[in-house]
Design a protein around this motif. Structure first.
Motif, PDB file in Angstrom:
ATOM      1  N   LYS A  11      -5.511   0.425   6.120  1.00 30.11           N
ATOM      2  CA  LYS A  11      -6.890   0.800   5.829  1.00 30.11           C
ATOM      3  C   LYS A  11      -7.081   2.313   5.873  1.00 30.11           C
ATOM      4  O   LYS A  11      -7.831   2.885   5.071  1.00 30.11           O
ATOM      5  N   ASP A  12      -6.386   2.979   6.804  1.00 28.03           N
ATOM      6  CA  ASP A  12      -6.484   4.434   6.910  1.00 28.03           C
ATOM      7  C   ASP A  12      -5.909   5.112   5.667  1.00 28.03           C
ATOM      8  O   ASP A  12      -6.513   6.041   5.105  1.00 28.03           O
ATOM      9  N   GLU A  56      -5.549   3.831   2.674  1.00 24.69           N
ATOM     10  CA  GLU A  56      -6.390   3.535   1.508  1.00 24.69           C
ATOM     11  C   GLU A  56      -7.698   4.322   1.564  1.00 24.69           C
ATOM     12  O   GLU A  56      -8.138   4.868   0.545  1.00 24.69           O
ATOM     13  N   LYS A  57      -8.309   4.408   2.739  1.00 25.63           N
ATOM     14  CA  LYS A  57      -9.599   5.093   2.871  1.00 25.63           C
ATOM     15  C   LYS A  57      -9.470   6.583   2.603  1.00 25.63           C
ATOM     16  O   LYS A  57     -10.305   7.181   1.910  1.00 25.63           O
ATOM     17  N   ARG A  58      -8.417   7.205   3.128  1.00 23.78           N
ATOM     18  CA  ARG A  58      -8.234   8.651   2.958  1.00 23.78           C
ATOM     19  C   ARG A  58      -7.401   8.996   1.727  1.00 23.78           C
ATOM     20  O   ARG A  58      -7.167  10.165   1.447  1.00 23.78           O
ATOM     21  N   ASP A  59      -6.951   7.954   1.015  1.00 18.37           N
ATOM     22  CA  ASP A  59      -6.106   8.125  -0.173  1.00 18.37           C
ATOM     23  C   ASP A  59      -4.912   9.021   0.141  1.00 18.37           C
ATOM     24  O   ASP A  59      -4.620   9.996  -0.565  1.00 18.37           O
ATOM     25  N   SER A 109       0.632   8.977   8.919  1.00 18.66           N
ATOM     26  CA  SER A 109      -0.477   8.059   9.156  1.00 18.66           C
ATOM     27  C   SER A 109      -0.026   6.885  10.016  1.00 18.66           C
ATOM     28  O   SER A 109      -0.753   6.449  10.917  1.00 18.66           O
ATOM     29  N   THR A 156       0.829  -1.211   0.000  1.00 18.66           N
ATOM     30  CA  THR A 156       0.000   0.000   0.000  1.00 18.66           C
ATOM     31  C   THR A 156       0.858   1.253   0.000  1.00 18.66           C
ATOM     32  O   THR A 156       0.564   2.226  -0.708  1.00 18.66           O
TER      33      THR A 156
END
Length: 245
Positions: free
Chosen positions: A217-218, A220-223, A233, A153
């Protein structure tokens, strides 16, 4: 704070054994115990590691190997007191061949399976391990999965270069333990180049793995994009997890 775990030369990752004798391995340095190989072959004093290492053919082989492996940063042979003599896996295979054809074939097969990533070897290790070590091995595997997914990621979101990946890792440790990877290794009296996670206990592996999962996940979610934002992050999510500990 991270507790001291079993040393790398312990039985936690034991894969090699022959005729009832466990053969210790140092995976960080790709070394195998010559002393254990000797014991597994019957312990003939005339064929002990010290005697074999004096042979002209052995000296020539090690010298040639040293020229071939130019990138190695440590000695190919290490004497560890009562733990015995450890050697680079290629030297260990040569010694096993000298000791016994059967031993050579066994060590060659098992170690080559390890180096090629044969996942069926893990089942054999688990069957022989204690319940405590089975749990550790399972969590170590999950930790590796979470680490690899996070690394993937980070690459997709603009993190590049060893320094920036190390910064993300250190931010995870800083958020959880207020320590960098180097400081945690120093706390445990570990060499700087060892894999820290090999010396974490089960709870620590779960904590770090969970933190890397929620960080992924953070991002990816907030790009989140870029070296510094992704590192931030890692720190932010680690601090959040630390509040639950």
């Amino acid at each position: 704070m991270i507790k001291k775990a079993l040393p790398q030369t312990g039985n936690k990752n034991q894969a090699l054994s022959f005729d009832g004798v466990d053969i210790r391995e140092d995976h960080d340095n790709e070394m195998i115990s010559l002393t254990d190989l000797w014991k597994a072959a019957g312990g003939d004093k005339n064929r002990a590691p010290a005697q074999w290492l004096k042979l002209p053919g052995t000296k020539a082989f090690i010298k040639a190997l040293e020229k071939q492996i130019v990138k190695i940063s440590h000695s190919l042979l290490k004497s560890r007191g009562r733990l015995g003599t450890f050697a680079h896996w290629q030297i260990a295979l040569a010694y096993a061949k000298y000791l016994s054809p059967e031993l050579h074939l066994h060590v060659n097969e098992v170690y080559m399976r390890y180096r090629t990533g044969d996942i069926t070897l893990a089942d054999e290790i688990l069957e022989k391990a204690s319940t405590e070590n089975q749990e550790w091995l399972a969590q170590k595997a999950l930790s590796t999965v979470h680490r690899n997914k996070l690394t993937g990621t980070l690459k997709k979101h603009g993190v590049h270069g060893p320094f920036n990946f190390a910064k993300c890792t250190n931010n995870t440790y800083r958020g959880l333990y207020n320590r960098t990877a180097r400081q945690l290794k120093a706390d445990k009296n570990l060499p700087a180049k060892v894999n820290l996670r090999e010396h974490m206990d089960t709870d620590e592996l779960i904590t770090v793995g969970f933190t890397e999962m929620v960080t992924r996940k953070d991002i990816e979610k907030r790009d989140v994009q870029g070296n510094t934002p992704c590192a931030n992050s890692c720190l932010k999510m680690a601090k959040k997890v630390s509040t639950m500990l």
